[in-house]
Design an enzyme around this catalytic site. Structure first.
Site, PDB file in Angstrom:
ATOM      1  N   GLY A 359       0.824  -1.198   0.000  1.00 29.54           N
ATOM      2  CA  GLY A 359       0.000   0.000   0.000  1.00 29.54           C
ATOM      3  C   GLY A 359       0.856   1.245   0.000  1.00 29.54           C
ATOM      4  N   PRO A 361       2.554   4.946   1.155  1.00 32.04           N
ATOM      5  CG  PRO A 361       4.439   6.157   0.542  1.00 32.04           C
ATOM      6  CD  PRO A 361       3.134   5.662   0.005  1.00 32.04           C
ATOM      7  N   GLY A 362       2.455   5.633   4.705  1.00 33.01           N
ATOM      8  CA  GLY A 362       1.677   6.272   5.751  1.00 33.01           C
ATOM      9  C   GLY A 362       0.360   5.618   6.104  1.00 33.01           C
ATOM     10  N   GLY A 364       0.076   2.674   7.624  1.00 32.90           N
ATOM     11  CA  GLY A 364       0.213   1.870   8.831  1.00 32.90           C
ATOM     12  C   GLY A 364       0.778   0.480   8.617  1.00 32.90           C
ATOM     13  CE  LYS A 365       3.613  -0.037   3.136  1.00 28.85           C
ATOM     14  NZ  LYS A 365       3.239   1.378   3.115  1.00 28.85           N
ATOM     15  CB  THR A 366       6.155   0.091   9.521  1.00 27.63           C
ATOM     16  OG1 THR A 366       6.675   0.115   8.187  1.00 27.63           O
ATOM     17  CG2 THR A 366       7.267  -0.272  10.485  1.00 27.63           C
ATOM     18  CB  SER A 682      -4.995   3.491 -15.947  1.00 29.24           C
ATOM     19  OG  SER A 682      -4.103   4.443 -15.414  1.00 29.24           O
ATOM     20  CE  LYS A 725      -5.823   4.374 -11.427  1.00 30.76           C
ATOM     21  NZ  LYS A 725      -5.872   3.586 -12.663  1.00 30.76           N
TER      22      LYS A 725
END
Length: 777
Positions: A359, A361-362, A364-366, A682, A725
């Site tokens: 996903g 950045p920012g 909440g993956k980490t 796209s 999008k």
């Protein structure tokens, strides 16, 4: 049976004996000290020295009652009494006959009992069965005497001279090693044949046990002999080292290492390898460079948690609460962790999953990985893979290199001291390969559940089990992750947040976190909901909440300045005074064009920071039919433009376009923000719509946006990154979005709150797109 013995009545004093047994025709000695037992002994000596002995059921009872000793015992003749220190008396007795208590005559001052005495015939006729049993007993006892060395050689000769099978059974019983309850069992068998049969069962079992015992004893003696040999050689080596003036502490150091190796619970092959390595110190000088290499290597082996692990949290309710406390949303991730914990409760041997959070950045993956570790009650370890180019970073260097160490995976496992942590491999899409090797390929073994139980680091050179590790990887995009590596991971998409989700995250988590980090109290600063909305819409432009948190942190710091400088008790921040703290808004999501424009179409694009609106501009001029593309477009995007032009040329009549225009007109397609690279298919229908608008001089609706791939036959194909999008379209105030019909399943998965204010229409062909986007003249 009645021919074998007769029964006579007798009355005798009784002594309950503890922990030993006696048979007729045998001699034993025992100590007595209890008052009742001494009284019974004295009474027996006054009469004819006969006394009745029976075994006490529980040896630790000091004052036995009637039910505390067995009914069947032995009438004995007292042969000798010796007074011992401490008022104890040692008694030597000879067993005479079996007897059974019929009644108890008295209990004080000693036990006196009425007995049925069993007197066997001295001469009895032996049946064939009984004679066969006697021979079998003698043969088995002879074999027993060979393996049980405590029996004197003359015992066999004396037993063969016994003609009475009853006496033979009792004498053999006295030689065999039996437990007290087994001796009592034999004593209570009155038929000689049945008694001999039971004795043979005991003999057969004891022979097998003694054979095994002797084998074990031989092995132990051999090991002791080898140990003595090793000890002698080591003592010689120590003496030699002393003469040579070498450090005598090497031997002590090796012994200490061997103890630590034993305590580390390594697998057998690893332990043998470690012992072999450390024993090399005895053969080399302590000042040799190799000595340091050996010590470092063995230290690493000892430090690895071969059998140490934390216990997983099995309370799903508690795990769900922890995940909800730390993060808002991310339901798919939370459910996947709860699924794993539930299955782990049922199947304790389940392998750890390999998850890949993808996903922008920012989002909440980490941080969600930390929460997962806390929810599962596991240790957490993280390594960043961004920019890693050397394969040895992952799998370590071989020991032949100076300064070699294990790779990051094994090093991190050793540091965290358990073999089942939550292991985060951050930014796995940023790995790069060069002449030093391919680190992505080095990860294949670690991230393959079928292989990672024998992960081998180049430095350790021994298999380490990573089955229990929960590997979590993060990436902004899967496009740069090699296919074999991606195939080994379970990909979970983390989409960007809606404005409403950002507002909830800010109110429930970020504001509280920033106030706490900056040392303020919650009552010292109040940030209104309108202010948070203003920050989201006009001061940040992202899919995640990283910049939102930075802006909140900035508000808290500026508040701290005012509290300290102006002695204010509290500060309230709302949308009207927000500019005083954050300055002029950086972004405006209003439409770029106030009116409908010819040749300008709003497209939707996905970037690593989320969704963006993309304006495609087309201009026409007199020329000879050239096509010009600008805006730093990638190859795929250029090909989409060419496909659009080809279809429009082939179907000019459908769009009321004079074909001669293509010969007399140059077409220039431009995508603004020319310094930013752009690629992907796209924007195909967006460029086609812009070209048709420019050639027909018909305006494009300002509130319509679109995304989709175009083919040279005019079909509209589906695209990805739909949620991001649509979020971008919503921020830009778009009222209608045109998508491929094949994107319908993707739309159904999106939260209805996101698309509530947007009309979504579907198109199969470019003609359908034109109907929705270009106004009629």
């Amino acid at each position: 049976m009645i021919d074998n013995y007769s029964i006579e009545k007798r009355t005798l004093p009784l002594i309950p004996i503890r922990g030993i047994g006696i048979f007729p025709d045998t001699v034993i000695h025992f100590d007595i000290g209890r008052e009742k037992s001494i009284n019974a002994l004295e009474e027996a000596m006054l009469e004819d020295s006969d006394i009745f002995l029976t075994v006490q059921k529980e040896a630790d009872i000091d004052s036995p009652k009637e039910d505390d000793f067995y009914e069947v015992g032995v009438i004995c003749k007292i042969k000798q009494m010796i007074k011992m220190p401490g008022d104890n008396i040692r008694v030597l007795v000879e067993g005479i006959t079996r007897a059974k208590i019929s009644s108890i005559k008295q209990e004080d001052p000693y036990f006196e009992v009425n007995l049925d005495e069993y007197i066997y015939n001295d001469v009895m006729d032996l049946s064939d069965e009984l004679e066969a049993m006697v021979r079998l007993t003698l043969d088995n006892f002879e074999e027993y005497s060979y393996v049980y060395t405590k029996i004197a050689p003359d015992a066999i000769i004396s037993l063969k001279e016994i003609k009475n099978p009853d006496k033979l059974a009792d004498v053999v019983s006295s030689y065999i090693y039996l437990k007290p309850e087994q001796k009592q069992n034999l004593l209570e068998i009155f038929d000689p044949y049945a008694r001999l049969e039971t004795i043979n069962t005991f003999l057969t079992k004891e022979i097998k046990v003694l054979e095994i015992e002797n084998e074990i004893s031989d092995i132990v003696k051999k090991q002791v002999s080898e140990f003595q040999k090793d000890y002698y050689l080591k003592e010689q080596l120590r003496a030699i080292q002393k003469e040579l003036g070498e450090d005598e502490s090497t031997e002590f150091e090796v012994d200490e290492y061997l103890k630590r190796i034993s305590a580390a619970h390594m697998p057998k092959e690893v332990r043998e390898k470690a012992e072999k390595e450390i024993n090399k110190l005895l053969k080399i000088s302590s000042s040799s460079p190799d000595a340091g290499v050996i010590r470092t290597y063995v230290d690493w082996l000892i430090d690895l948690p071969w059998d140490k692990k934390t216990k997983d949290n099995t309370d799903l309710k508690k795990a769900r609460e922890i995940l909800s406390q730390d993060h808002y949303g991310l339901e798919e991730v939370k459910e996947r962790i709860l699924e794993y914990l539930a299955v782990k409760n049922i199947n304790k041997n389940m392998k750890g999953p390999i998850l890949c959070f993808v996903g922008p950045p920012g989002v909440g993956k980490t941080s969600i990985a930390k929460s997962i570790a806390r929810a599962m009650n596991r240790k957490y370890v993280r390594i960043s893979l961004g920019g890693v180019r050397d394969e040895a970073e992952i799998r370590g260097h071989r020991r032949t290199y100076i300064g070699a160490i294990p790779g990051r995976i094994i090093s991190s496992i050793a540091k965290v001291k358990v073999n089942n942590p939550v292991f985060l491999l951050d930014e796995i899409d940023k790995l790069a390969g060069d002449y030093k090797g391919d680190p992505a390929s080095a990860l294949l073994e670690a991230l393959d559940p079928e292989q990672n139980n024998t992960f081998t680091d180049h430095y350790i050179e021994a298999p380490f089990n990573l089955e229990n590790v929960m590997f979590i990887t993060t990436a902004n995009s899967t496009s740069t992750i090699p296919e074999p590596l991606l195939d080994r991971m379970e990909v979970i998409e983390l989409s960007g947040y809606t404005d409403n989700e950002k507002r909830n995250i800010a109110e429930k988590y970020l504001v509280i976190k920033q106030i706490k980090e900056h040392g303020l109290k919650e009552n010292q600063i109040k940030i209104s909901e309108n202010a948070i909305t203003e920050i989201i819409e006009r001061y940040t432009r992202e899919s995640g909440v990283r910049n939102l948190e930075r802006n909140i942190g900035k508000l808290v710091r500026k508040t701290a300045v005012q509290i300290v400088e102006n002695n204010k008790k509290s500060i309230s921040i709302n949308s009207s005074n927000l500019k005083n703290y954050l300055g002029i808004p950086k972004y405006d999501y209003d439409l770029a064009y106030e009116e409908d424009q010819v040749g300008v179409v709003t497209g939707l694009a996905w970037t690593q920071v989320g969704g963006e609106t993309l304006f495609i501009e087309v201009n026409t001029m007199k020329g000879d039919g050239k096509l010009q593309l600008t805006g730093k477009l990638g190859d795929v995007m250029k090909e989409s433009a060419m496909a659009a032009i080809s279809y429009i040329k082939a179907n000019a009549e459908k769009f009321n376009i004079d074909y001669n225009l293509f010969k007399e007109t140059d077409i220039h397609i431009h995508v603004p923000e020319g310094a930013i690279p752009k690629d992907g298919p796209s924007a195909g229908i967006t460029m086609a719509t812009a070209v048709i608008s420019a050639l027909t001089k018909r305006a494009v609706r300002k509130d319509v946006a679109m995304t989709g791939e175009i083919t040279i036959t005019g079909r509209v194909l589906p695209i990805g990154g739909l949620k991001e999008k649509l979020l971008a379209a919503k921020r830009a105030g778009i009222k209608k979005v045109v998508l491929s019909t094949k994107n319908k399943p993707d739309v159904s998965k999106i939260d209805p709150k996101i698309i509530r204010s947007i009309e979504i229409v579907f198109a199969d062909r470019i003609e359908d797109v034109v109907k929705h986007a270009i106004r009629e003249q």
